[in-house]
Design an enzyme around this catalytic site. Sequence first.
Site, PDB file in Angstrom:
ATOM      1  N   ASP A 174      93.928   8.408 131.134  1.00 11.78           N
ATOM      2  CA  ASP A 174      93.054   9.185 132.023  1.00 11.78           C
ATOM      3  C   ASP A 174      91.938   8.357 132.664  1.00 11.78           C
ATOM      4  OD1 ASP A 174      94.073  11.677 132.083  1.00 11.78           O
ATOM      5  OD2 ASP A 174      92.819  12.503 130.482  1.00 11.78           O
ATOM      6  N   GLY A 175      91.266   7.560 131.843  1.00 15.97           N
ATOM      7  CA  GLY A 175      90.159   6.742 132.343  1.00 15.97           C
ATOM      8  C   GLY A 175      90.652   5.797 133.427  1.00 15.97           C
TER       9      GLY A 175
ATOM     10  N   ARG B  56     107.816  -4.735 133.647  1.00 20.91           N
ATOM     11  CA  ARG B  56     109.101  -5.343 134.040  1.00 20.91           C
ATOM     12  C   ARG B  56     109.778  -4.520 135.134  1.00 20.91           C
ATOM     13  NH1 ARG B  56     114.176  -3.945 132.159  1.00 20.91           N
ATOM     14  NH2 ARG B  56     115.761  -5.585 132.018  1.00 20.91           N
TER      15      ARG B  56
ATOM     16  N   HIS C  14     103.589  17.062  94.566  1.00 19.49           N
ATOM     17  CA  HIS C  14     102.877  16.068  95.393  1.00 19.49           C
ATOM     18  C   HIS C  14     102.775  16.597  96.822  1.00 19.49           C
ATOM     19  CE1 HIS C  14     106.669  14.703  97.207  1.00 19.49           C
ATOM     20  NE2 HIS C  14     107.156  15.051  96.022  1.00 19.49           N
TER      21      HIS C  14
ATOM     22  N   GLY D 158      93.568   1.535 126.464  1.00 16.99           N
ATOM     23  CA  GLY D 158      94.240   1.244 125.189  1.00 16.99           C
ATOM     24  C   GLY D 158      95.675   0.799 125.436  1.00 16.99           C
TER      25      GLY D 158
ATOM     26  N   LYS E 293     105.652  22.621  93.223  1.00 13.30           N
ATOM     27  CA  LYS E 293     105.429  21.414  94.031  1.00 13.30           C
ATOM     28  C   LYS E 293     104.461  20.487  93.292  1.00 13.30           C
ATOM     29  CE  LYS E 293     104.403  20.264  98.883  1.00 13.30           C
ATOM     30  NZ  LYS E 293     105.623  19.565  99.259  1.00 13.30           N
TER      31      LYS E 293
ATOM     32  N   ARG F 119     110.478  -5.854 138.950  1.00 15.21           N
ATOM     33  CA  ARG F 119     111.845  -6.028 139.453  1.00 15.21           C
ATOM     34  C   ARG F 119     112.174  -5.027 140.565  1.00 15.21           C
ATOM     35  NH1 ARG F 119     114.998  -8.102 134.076  1.00 15.21           N
ATOM     36  NH2 ARG F 119     113.944 -10.119 134.048  1.00 15.21           N
TER      37      ARG F 119
ATOM     38  N   ARG G 207      93.403  10.667 119.730  1.00  8.12           N
ATOM     39  CA  ARG G 207      92.130  11.095 120.338  1.00  8.12           C
ATOM     40  C   ARG G 207      92.004  12.620 120.273  1.00  8.12           C
ATOM     41  NH1 ARG G 207      90.325   7.098 125.181  1.00  8.12           N
ATOM     42  NH2 ARG G 207      92.330   7.424 126.148  1.00  8.12           N
TER      43      ARG G 207
ATOM     44  N   ARG H  64      88.958  -2.738 128.628  1.00  6.95           N
ATOM     45  CA  ARG H  64      88.091  -1.684 129.156  1.00  6.95           C
ATOM     46  C   ARG H  64      87.063  -2.445 129.985  1.00  6.95           C
ATOM     47  NH1 ARG H  64      89.796   1.148 124.234  1.00  6.95           N
ATOM     48  NH2 ARG H  64      90.986   2.855 125.133  1.00  6.95           N
ATOM     49  N   SER H  65      86.841  -2.006 131.190  1.00  3.90           N
ATOM     50  CA  SER H  65      85.992  -2.776 132.100  1.00  3.90           C
ATOM     51  C   SER H  65      84.806  -1.944 132.562  1.00  3.90           C
ATOM     52  CB  SER H  65      86.826  -3.222 133.311  1.00  3.90           C
ATOM     53  OG  SER H  65      85.993  -3.831 134.273  1.00  3.90           O
TER      54      SER H  65
ATOM     55  N   THR I 236     100.017   5.459 127.252  1.00  3.15           N
ATOM     56  CA  THR I 236      99.080   5.683 126.137  1.00  3.15           C
ATOM     57  C   THR I 236      99.843   6.315 124.988  1.00  3.15           C
ATOM     58  OG1 THR I 236      97.322   7.161 125.355  1.00  3.15           O
ATOM     59  CG2 THR I 236      98.326   7.754 127.439  1.00  3.15           C
ATOM     60  N   ILE I 237      99.533   5.894 123.779  1.00  2.00           N
ATOM     61  CA  ILE I 237     100.261   6.472 122.633  1.00  2.00           C
ATOM     62  C   ILE I 237      99.876   7.928 122.398  1.00  2.00           C
ATOM     63  CG2 ILE I 237     100.484   4.238 121.461  1.00  2.00           C
ATOM     64  CD1 ILE I 237      98.324   5.334 119.450  1.00  2.00           C
ATOM     65  N   ASP I 238      98.746   8.370 122.977  1.00  2.00           N
ATOM     66  CA  ASP I 238      98.173   9.666 122.589  1.00  2.00           C
ATOM     67  C   ASP I 238      98.897  10.883 123.162  1.00  2.00           C
ATOM     68  OD1 ASP I 238      96.180   8.226 121.273  1.00  2.00           O
ATOM     69  OD2 ASP I 238      94.948   8.116 123.077  1.00  2.00           O
TER      70      ASP I 238
ATOM     71  N   HIS J 238      95.169   1.192 113.885  1.00  2.00           N
ATOM     72  CA  HIS J 238      95.792   0.493 115.016  1.00  2.00           C
ATOM     73  C   HIS J 238      97.223   0.058 114.799  1.00  2.00           C
ATOM     74  CE1 HIS J 238      91.756   0.476 116.685  1.00  2.00           C
ATOM     75  NE2 HIS J 238      92.345   0.263 117.835  1.00  2.00           N
TER      76      HIS J 238
ATOM     77  N   ASP K 194      98.211  12.337 125.873  1.00  2.00           N
ATOM     78  CA  ASP K 194      97.114  13.232 126.258  1.00  2.00           C
ATOM     79  C   ASP K 194      96.933  13.352 127.767  1.00  2.00           C
ATOM     80  OD1 ASP K 194      96.234  10.656 126.665  1.00  2.00           O
ATOM     81  OD2 ASP K 194      94.290  10.927 125.700  1.00  2.00           O
TER      82      ASP K 194
HETATM   83  P1  ADP Z   1      92.376   4.968 129.163  1.00  2.00           P
HETATM   84  O1  ADP Z   1      92.866   4.554 130.510  1.00  2.00           O
HETATM   85  O2  ADP Z   1      93.325   4.561 128.072  1.00  2.00           O
HETATM   86  O3  ADP Z   1      91.960   6.421 129.125  1.00  2.00           O
HETATM   87  P2  ADP Z   1      89.542   4.177 129.280  1.00  2.00           P
HETATM   88  O4  ADP Z   1      89.018   5.552 129.328  1.00  2.00           O
HETATM   89  O5  ADP Z   1      88.841   3.180 128.411  1.00  2.00           O
HETATM   90  O6  ADP Z   1      91.085   4.091 128.834  1.00  2.00           O
HETATM   91  O7  ADP Z   1      89.548   3.627 130.783  1.00  2.00           O
HETATM   92  C1  ADP Z   1      90.015   2.332 131.099  1.00  2.00           C
HETATM   93  C2  ADP Z   1      89.184   1.737 132.221  1.00  2.00           C
HETATM   94  O8  ADP Z   1      89.286   2.548 133.395  1.00  2.00           O
HETATM   95  C3  ADP Z   1      87.678   1.682 131.956  1.00  2.00           C
HETATM   96  O9  ADP Z   1      87.286   0.572 131.208  1.00  2.00           O
HETATM   97  C4  ADP Z   1      87.103   1.614 133.364  1.00  2.00           C
HETATM   98  O10 ADP Z   1      87.183   0.307 133.885  1.00  2.00           O
HETATM   99  C5  ADP Z   1      88.058   2.506 134.122  1.00  2.00           C
HETATM  100  N1  ADP Z   1      87.471   3.858 134.195  1.00  2.00           N
HETATM  101  C6  ADP Z   1      87.332   4.763 133.201  1.00  2.00           C
HETATM  102  N2  ADP Z   1      86.701   5.881 133.621  1.00  2.00           N
HETATM  103  C7  ADP Z   1      86.435   5.683 134.919  1.00  2.00           C
HETATM  104  C8  ADP Z   1      85.782   6.464 135.936  1.00  2.00           C
HETATM  105  N3  ADP Z   1      85.274   7.681 135.669  1.00  2.00           N
HETATM  106  N4  ADP Z   1      85.678   5.932 137.165  1.00  2.00           N
HETATM  107  C9  ADP Z   1      86.167   4.697 137.441  1.00  2.00           C
HETATM  108  N5  ADP Z   1      86.782   3.918 136.521  1.00  2.00           N
HETATM  109  C10 ADP Z   1      86.915   4.386 135.298  1.00  2.00           C
END
Ligand code: ADP
Length: 323
Positions: free
Chosen positions: A105-106, A23, A218, A13, A216, A27, A173, A74-75, A127-129, A253, A131
């Site tokens: 985290d992902g 940046r 509102h 995200g 109150k 640099r 989240r 997201r891949s 990340t804005i969350d 969003h 988390d």
């Molecule tokens: P965020 O980084 O904001 O938590 P995602 O959870 O969508 O967002 O993760 C971003 C990308 O990181 C995923 O699309 C994927 O390519 C990669 N990713 C997520 N989880 C894993 C994992 N368990 N192992 C390897 N790559 C991951």
Amino acid sequence: MGIKRIAVLTSGGDAPGMNAAVRSVVRTGLSSGMEVLGVHRGYNGLLNCDTVEMNLRSVSDIIHTGGTVLYTARSPEFNSAEGVQLAADNCRKMGIEGLIVIGGDGSFRGARDLTQAGIPCVGVPGTIDNDIACSEYTIGYDTAMNTAMEMVDRLRDTTESHNRCSVVEVMGRRCGDIALNTGIAVGAMAILVPEQPYDLERDIYKRMQYTQSIGKRHFIIVVAEGADCPVEELAKEIQRNTGIESRATILGHVQRGGSPTLRDRVVATQMGYHAVKLLEEGKSNRVVAMQNSQIVDFDITQALQMPRDFDADLYQIALKVSI
Ligand code: ADP
């Protein structure tokens, strides 16, 4: 012999302040005598070798902009053993000796896997969350909260004119930090977060009836998206239980966009700098973090296992003063 070429990508995200981090990485890297590649669309760019050589001017005029000039994605293709192997092979082909991953985290799980496949990676929490367990702050969080606060201030005007109740869902989240802080800042009468159990009868209907009886007119209720309490239904239930006209708003969003706040720009700059220095020192599989307002770093694998803290004291203060 020092590291010659690094790359940077933004993943998952998007968050305001990612550009300031890019940046800073570019640099800092250039000033340390490294070549810096920008990777487009997160890990997808490693799978497709979609990169661009960055120079000092490639990152001009972006410190104040939201989104990410490198684009993000997201891949799912990367998230497999074959995907990670292909990305690592492509890094070697492109001469990438270190990679900085700005994301959540992902994205850090991906960075851990890629490090294991032989490409030294460092994560930067974007990340804005807010988390990320190991860090008390993530890039984008401050901007998102300020945006949410401004939006709820606007809702308050109309809520007040009509003597209504506004039930507002904010992002985060599974993390209630945006809800808690925004809720306090807008004077919400109740704040629902995933980290604290709640009872609608006790925490909302009865409180509303009581505060109404003492004048109150509102109400604003802030609900975290992870609180498991759909706001449309909650608004209907409030109206049914209290007779007070209630409307639900999902901010959505809009919270991800906009020019980053001063804090996000400064922290992004510090964290980007720290990430490059780690690679320069030959460290990898690290995630940059903030602890007691200092920039520090942790092993990614350990960081991913840490439990998140929730500021229960702040939540208690909110309860006390929101009556
Ligand atoms: P965020 O980084 O904001 O938590 P995602 O959870 O969508 O967002 O993760 C971003 C990308 O990181 C995923 O699309 C994927 O390519 C990669 N990713 C997520 N989880 C894993 C994992 N368990 N192992 C390897 N790559 C991951």
